[in-house]
Enzyme design. Structure first.
Site, PDB file in Angstrom:
ATOM      1  N   ILE A  15       0.837  -1.214   0.000  1.00 15.73           N
ATOM      2  CA  ILE A  15       0.000   0.000   0.000  1.00 15.73           C
ATOM      3  C   ILE A  15       0.869   1.261   0.000  1.00 15.73           C
ATOM      4  CG2 ILE A  15      -1.866   1.241   1.177  1.00 15.73           C
ATOM      5  CD1 ILE A  15      -2.581  -1.469   2.503  1.00 15.73           C
ATOM      6  N   ASP A  36      12.467   2.821   4.118  1.00 13.46           N
ATOM      7  CA  ASP A  36      11.995   1.433   4.180  1.00 13.46           C
ATOM      8  C   ASP A  36      13.179   0.537   4.538  1.00 13.46           C
ATOM      9  OD1 ASP A  36       9.350  -0.170   2.589  1.00 13.46           O
ATOM     10  OD2 ASP A  36      11.093  -1.301   3.302  1.00 13.46           O
ATOM     11  N   THR A  39      12.405  -5.272   4.469  1.00 15.64           N
ATOM     12  CA  THR A  39      12.209  -6.582   5.086  1.00 15.64           C
ATOM     13  C   THR A  39      11.786  -7.558   3.987  1.00 15.64           C
ATOM     14  OG1 THR A  39       9.837  -6.330   5.467  1.00 15.64           O
ATOM     15  CG2 THR A  39      11.322  -5.402   7.157  1.00 15.64           C
ATOM     16  N   LEU A  84       3.433   4.107   6.733  1.00 11.65           N
ATOM     17  CA  LEU A  84       2.833   2.822   6.357  1.00 11.65           C
ATOM     18  C   LEU A  84       3.731   1.636   6.695  1.00 11.65           C
ATOM     19  CD1 LEU A  84       2.167   4.891   3.561  1.00 11.65           C
ATOM     20  CD2 LEU A  84       0.409   3.136   3.534  1.00 11.65           C
ATOM     21  N   THR A 127      -5.754   0.016  10.565  1.00 16.37           N
ATOM     22  CA  THR A 127      -6.541  -1.075  10.004  1.00 16.37           C
ATOM     23  C   THR A 127      -7.851  -1.308  10.749  1.00 16.37           C
ATOM     24  OG1 THR A 127      -6.512  -3.490   9.766  1.00 16.37           O
ATOM     25  CG2 THR A 127      -5.075  -2.595  11.416  1.00 16.37           C
ATOM     26  N   ASP A 128      -8.818  -1.895  10.037  1.00  9.75           N
ATOM     27  CA  ASP A 128     -10.084  -2.283  10.679  1.00  9.75           C
ATOM     28  C   ASP A 128      -9.887  -3.378  11.724  1.00  9.75           C
ATOM     29  OD1 ASP A 128      -9.532  -4.422   8.958  1.00  9.75           O
ATOM     30  OD2 ASP A 128     -11.455  -4.362   7.911  1.00  9.75           O
ATOM     31  N   GLU A 129      -8.726  -4.065  11.650  1.00  7.39           N
ATOM     32  CA  GLU A 129      -8.504  -5.177  12.591  1.00  7.39           C
ATOM     33  C   GLU A 129      -8.413  -4.706  14.041  1.00  7.39           C
ATOM     34  OE1 GLU A 129      -6.122  -8.465  11.976  1.00  7.39           O
ATOM     35  OE2 GLU A 129      -6.345  -8.505   9.811  1.00  7.39           O
ATOM     36  N   TYR A 152      -0.817  -9.016  15.701  1.00  6.75           N
ATOM     37  CA  TYR A 152      -0.691  -7.932  14.714  1.00  6.75           C
ATOM     38  C   TYR A 152      -1.657  -6.801  15.044  1.00  6.75           C
ATOM     39  CZ  TYR A 152      -2.064  -5.327  10.541  1.00  6.75           C
ATOM     40  OH  TYR A 152      -2.417  -4.315   9.680  1.00  6.75           O
ATOM     41  N   LYS A 156      -1.069  -2.842  16.190  1.00  3.04           N
ATOM     42  CA  LYS A 156      -1.594  -1.708  15.414  1.00  3.04           C
ATOM     43  C   LYS A 156      -2.447  -0.817  16.325  1.00  3.04           C
ATOM     44  CE  LYS A 156      -1.217  -0.786  11.654  1.00  3.04           C
ATOM     45  NZ  LYS A 156      -0.183   0.052  10.983  1.00  3.04           N
ATOM     46  N   ASN A 251     -14.282 -15.597   2.265  1.00  3.34           N
ATOM     47  CA  ASN A 251     -12.996 -16.020   1.695  1.00  3.34           C
ATOM     48  C   ASN A 251     -13.218 -17.077   0.617  1.00  3.34           C
ATOM     49  OD1 ASN A 251     -11.691 -14.324   3.463  1.00  3.34           O
ATOM     50  ND2 ASN A 251     -11.338 -15.915   4.991  1.00  3.34           N
TER      51      ASN A 251
HETATM   52  P1  NAD Z   1       3.484  -4.688   3.463  1.00  2.00           P
HETATM   53  O1  NAD Z   1       3.758  -5.809   4.415  1.00  2.00           O
HETATM   54  O2  NAD Z   1       3.199  -4.998   2.044  1.00  2.00           O
HETATM   55  O3  NAD Z   1       4.735  -3.693   3.459  1.00  2.00           O
HETATM   56  C1  NAD Z   1       5.304  -3.213   4.640  1.00  2.00           C
HETATM   57  C2  NAD Z   1       6.523  -2.376   4.272  1.00  2.00           C
HETATM   58  O4  NAD Z   1       7.085  -1.861   5.492  1.00  2.00           O
HETATM   59  C3  NAD Z   1       7.632  -3.185   3.574  1.00  2.00           C
HETATM   60  O5  NAD Z   1       8.155  -2.447   2.495  1.00  2.00           O
HETATM   61  C4  NAD Z   1       8.687  -3.356   4.664  1.00  2.00           C
HETATM   62  O6  NAD Z   1      10.013  -3.479   4.158  1.00  2.00           O
HETATM   63  C5  NAD Z   1       8.498  -2.088   5.486  1.00  2.00           C
HETATM   64  N1  NAD Z   1       8.949  -2.220   6.874  1.00  2.00           N
HETATM   65  C6  NAD Z   1       8.612  -3.193   7.757  1.00  2.00           C
HETATM   66  N2  NAD Z   1       9.255  -2.982   8.937  1.00  2.00           N
HETATM   67  C7  NAD Z   1       9.956  -1.833   8.783  1.00  2.00           C
HETATM   68  C8  NAD Z   1      10.803  -1.093   9.652  1.00  2.00           C
HETATM   69  N3  NAD Z   1      11.058  -1.476  10.922  1.00  2.00           N
HETATM   70  N4  NAD Z   1      11.351   0.052   9.179  1.00  2.00           N
HETATM   71  C9  NAD Z   1      11.117   0.455   7.911  1.00  2.00           C
HETATM   72  N5  NAD Z   1      10.359  -0.229   7.037  1.00  2.00           N
HETATM   73  C10 NAD Z   1       9.789  -1.362   7.487  1.00  2.00           C
HETATM   74  O7  NAD Z   1       2.349  -3.820   4.131  1.00  2.00           O
HETATM   75  P2  NAD Z   1       0.952  -3.311   3.515  1.00  2.00           P
HETATM   76  O8  NAD Z   1       0.017  -4.448   3.446  1.00  2.00           O
HETATM   77  O9  NAD Z   1       1.227  -2.486   2.340  1.00  2.00           O
HETATM   78  O10 NAD Z   1       0.439  -2.374   4.720  1.00  2.00           O
HETATM   79  C11 NAD Z   1       0.877  -1.024   4.836  1.00  2.00           C
HETATM   80  C12 NAD Z   1       0.184  -0.384   6.024  1.00  2.00           C
HETATM   81  O11 NAD Z   1      -1.224  -0.411   5.813  1.00  2.00           O
HETATM   82  C13 NAD Z   1       0.427  -1.119   7.344  1.00  2.00           C
HETATM   83  O12 NAD Z   1       0.569  -0.159   8.367  1.00  2.00           O
HETATM   84  C14 NAD Z   1      -0.824  -1.938   7.541  1.00  2.00           C
HETATM   85  O13 NAD Z   1      -1.067  -2.154   8.914  1.00  2.00           O
HETATM   86  C15 NAD Z   1      -1.878  -1.044   6.910  1.00  2.00           C
HETATM   87  N6  NAD Z   1      -3.058  -1.730   6.363  1.00  2.00           N
HETATM   88  C16 NAD Z   1      -2.915  -2.770   5.485  1.00  2.00           C
HETATM   89  C17 NAD Z   1      -4.057  -3.349   4.934  1.00  2.00           C
HETATM   90  C18 NAD Z   1      -3.968  -4.489   3.933  1.00  2.00           C
HETATM   91  O14 NAD Z   1      -5.002  -5.030   3.533  1.00  2.00           O
HETATM   92  N7  NAD Z   1      -2.799  -4.878   3.467  1.00  2.00           N
HETATM   93  C19 NAD Z   1      -5.327  -2.874   5.267  1.00  2.00           C
HETATM   94  C20 NAD Z   1      -5.434  -1.814   6.184  1.00  2.00           C
HETATM   95  C21 NAD Z   1      -4.279  -1.242   6.704  1.00  2.00           C
HETATM   96  O1  DAU Z   2      -8.420  -6.060   7.401  1.00  2.00           O
HETATM   97  C1  DAU Z   2      -7.222  -5.387   7.117  1.00  2.00           C
HETATM   98  C2  DAU Z   2      -6.072  -6.356   7.220  1.00  2.00           C
HETATM   99  O2  DAU Z   2      -6.132  -7.177   6.057  1.00  2.00           O
HETATM  100  C3  DAU Z   2      -4.705  -5.684   7.308  1.00  2.00           C
HETATM  101  O3  DAU Z   2      -4.635  -4.916   8.472  1.00  2.00           O
HETATM  102  C4  DAU Z   2      -3.586  -6.734   7.289  1.00  2.00           C
HETATM  103  O4  DAU Z   2      -2.311  -6.114   7.290  1.00  2.00           O
HETATM  104  C5  DAU Z   2      -3.737  -7.575   6.042  1.00  2.00           C
HETATM  105  O5  DAU Z   2      -2.779  -8.623   6.056  1.00  2.00           O
HETATM  106  C6  DAU Z   2      -5.144  -8.167   5.970  1.00  2.00           C
HETATM  107  O6  DAU Z   2      -5.324  -9.136   7.029  1.00  2.00           O
HETATM  108  P1  DAU Z   2      -6.107 -10.502   6.790  1.00  2.00           P
HETATM  109  O7  DAU Z   2      -5.717 -11.457   7.859  1.00  2.00           O
HETATM  110  O8  DAU Z   2      -7.545 -10.252   6.587  1.00  2.00           O
HETATM  111  O9  DAU Z   2      -5.471 -10.911   5.365  1.00  2.00           O
HETATM  112  P2  DAU Z   2      -4.967 -12.304   4.784  1.00  2.00           P
HETATM  113  O10 DAU Z   2      -4.711 -12.087   3.347  1.00  2.00           O
HETATM  114  O11 DAU Z   2      -3.882 -12.908   5.621  1.00  2.00           O
HETATM  115  O12 DAU Z   2      -6.244 -13.238   4.950  1.00  2.00           O
HETATM  116  C7  DAU Z   2      -7.513 -12.865   4.406  1.00  2.00           C
HETATM  117  C8  DAU Z   2      -8.501 -13.921   4.849  1.00  2.00           C
HETATM  118  O13 DAU Z   2      -8.191 -15.154   4.175  1.00  2.00           O
HETATM  119  C9  DAU Z   2      -8.446 -14.230   6.338  1.00  2.00           C
HETATM  120  O14 DAU Z   2      -9.761 -14.473   6.809  1.00  2.00           O
HETATM  121  C10 DAU Z   2      -7.604 -15.491   6.422  1.00  2.00           C
HETATM  122  C11 DAU Z   2      -7.924 -16.197   5.120  1.00  2.00           C
HETATM  123  N1  DAU Z   2      -6.817 -17.006   4.552  1.00  2.00           N
HETATM  124  C12 DAU Z   2      -5.616 -16.401   4.349  1.00  2.00           C
HETATM  125  C13 DAU Z   2      -4.569 -17.100   3.820  1.00  2.00           C
HETATM  126  C14 DAU Z   2      -3.217 -16.431   3.614  1.00  2.00           C
HETATM  127  C15 DAU Z   2      -7.032 -18.344   4.193  1.00  2.00           C
HETATM  128  O15 DAU Z   2      -8.129 -18.881   4.372  1.00  2.00           O
HETATM  129  N2  DAU Z   2      -5.976 -19.041   3.668  1.00  2.00           N
HETATM  130  C16 DAU Z   2      -4.747 -18.479   3.469  1.00  2.00           C
HETATM  131  O16 DAU Z   2      -3.808 -19.193   3.003  1.00  2.00           O
END
Ligand code: NAD
Ligand code: DAU
Length: 341
Positions: A15, A36, A39, A84, A127-129, A152, A156, A251
């Protein structure tokens, strides 16, 4: 207010990268720095072919290191930070919460301190989590209690509370955003949609946790990025903004749709042991945010999912490049930890 020098943490990830791209392409005057740590979830490949690349600089550094953050501030002199960088995968946090504590809690406080010292705005992306399971089917508002279910989400929530406390205690210009599940290009293939796409295409089993009837609300990463741009420009200090897609899907339904798009067979679906503490349902009420920030998502889910699946299938070089040893080892440990459903 238009910020001219924006430091984006975590923009080598999913993101953060979508946000960086939207920032650079929508404001021809903006200068951006990515901070960044690279990682397992941060990919240099994501920083190639950026729009407005001449206005972007990359710096490798750890947000939990006050020295790294001070050096980045000294070098770039940001007038705003969009934070982020995070450890983001729930399953990893269950296997080992330590890096989540360090980055999501300590790292957020380090950035808050740096922004306060510099007198600049910070947007904390969350996040909504943090609200935990919305088992009663209601959508969380910013006033709903925080009841995170996994390490996690708990880290957050801690970061969010530190940010809101900094506003209350110091009057700091900080705001928090919360969003539902994102999808789109350049997401590390440990998360549901890219993981299932690549496994479906390869003819591998598709591990559905438990009954697969857990519901998530999906928002395209570019719609989230536009919300973050609006919050950065127009958000009020101390506020919590929420971004949602508006319709939950199970899912199982998502995986069935991916199977059809990626050309797999339904027999690949395998129900495995559930994620411990697995939240059944997430939903966010984003009505106040839509009104206040004049934001709304612009992408319909079905065509955006189709385009997303197509992106992973059309970019095997990217998929190979990001699937390093760290990802393979985790996926093996994650599946070994699960018995049959
Ligand atoms: P991601 O895991 O794809 O990327 C995380 C990035 O942060 C990576 O580039 C990693 O190298 C960097 N990073 C991790 N630890 C670090 C550190 N100590 N110092 C500097 N950089 C570091 O993450 P994402 O899914 O893009 O999520 C981005 C943000 O959005 C997060 O804060 C997450 O909680 C939030 N978010 C994600 C989702 C989702 O669905 N993915 C939804 C809602 C909110
Ligand atoms: O809701 C926002 C969150 O969405 C973010 O804050 C998190 O960073 C992001 O990782 C994501 O979390 P989820 O746990 O919802 O995402 P994930 O892709 O891990 O899983 C989505 C759903 O699918 C969850 O209910 C678990 C399920 N799942 C996931 C994987 C990887 C499976 O059933 N099988 C799988 O192998």
């Amino acid at each position: 207010m238009a910020h001219q020098r924006v430091l984006v943490t975590g923009a080598a990830g999913f993101i953060g990268n979508a946000f960086l791209r939207r920032l650079l392409e929508t404001d021809a005057d903006v200068q951006a720095m990515t901070l960044d740590a690279l990682t397992y979830a941060g990919h240099r490949e994501n920083l190639e072919d950026l729009p407005g690349a001449a206005r972007h600089v990359f710096r490798q550094g750890d947000v939990a290191s006050a020295e790294d953050v001070a050096a980045a501030f000294a070098a770039f002199q940001p007038d705003a930070v969009v934070h982020l960088a995070a450890e983001t995968h729930v399953d990893r946090s269950i296997l080992d919460p330590a890096p989540f504590m360090r980055t999501n809690v300590h790292g957020t406080q380090v950035l808050l301190d740096a922004c306060r010292a510099a007198g600049i705005r910070m947007v904390l992306v969350s996040t909504d989590e943090v609200y935990g399971d919305r088992e009663d089917g209601t959508a969380a508002t910013p006033d709903s209690p925080l009841r995170p279910s996994n390490p996690y989400a708990a880290t957050k929530a801690a970061g969010d509370l530190l940010a809101l406390a900094a506003h209350r205690t110091h009057g700091q210009d900080v705001l928090v955003t919360r969003c539902t599940n994102n999808f789109g290009p350049r997401q590390t293939p440990e998360k549901l949609i890219p993981l299932m796409t690549l496994r479906a295409q390869a003819g591998k089993r598709l591990p559905i946790y438990g009954d697969g009837l857990q519901r998530r609300d999906w928002l395209h990463g570019d719609d989230h990025a536009d919300g973050l741009l609006a919050a950065l420009a127009r958000g009020a200090p101390g506020r919590v903004y929420q971004f949602a897609g508006g319709r939950g899907r199970t899912n199982l339904a998502i995986v069935q749709a991916i199977l059809a798009l990626a050309g797999g067979a339904p027999t690949q679906i395998e129900h495995v042991g559930d994620r411990p503490g697995h939240d059944r349902y997430y939903a966010l009420d984003d009505a106040a945010t839509r009104a206040e920030l004049a934001w709304a998502p612009t992408r319909d889910f079905e065509p955006a999912l189709e385009a997303t699946v197509a992106w992973y299938l059309a970019n095997p070089a990217w998929c190979r490049a990001v699937a390093g040893e760290g990802l393979r080892t985790f996926l093996e440990a994650n599946y070994e930890a699960r018995g049959p459903a």
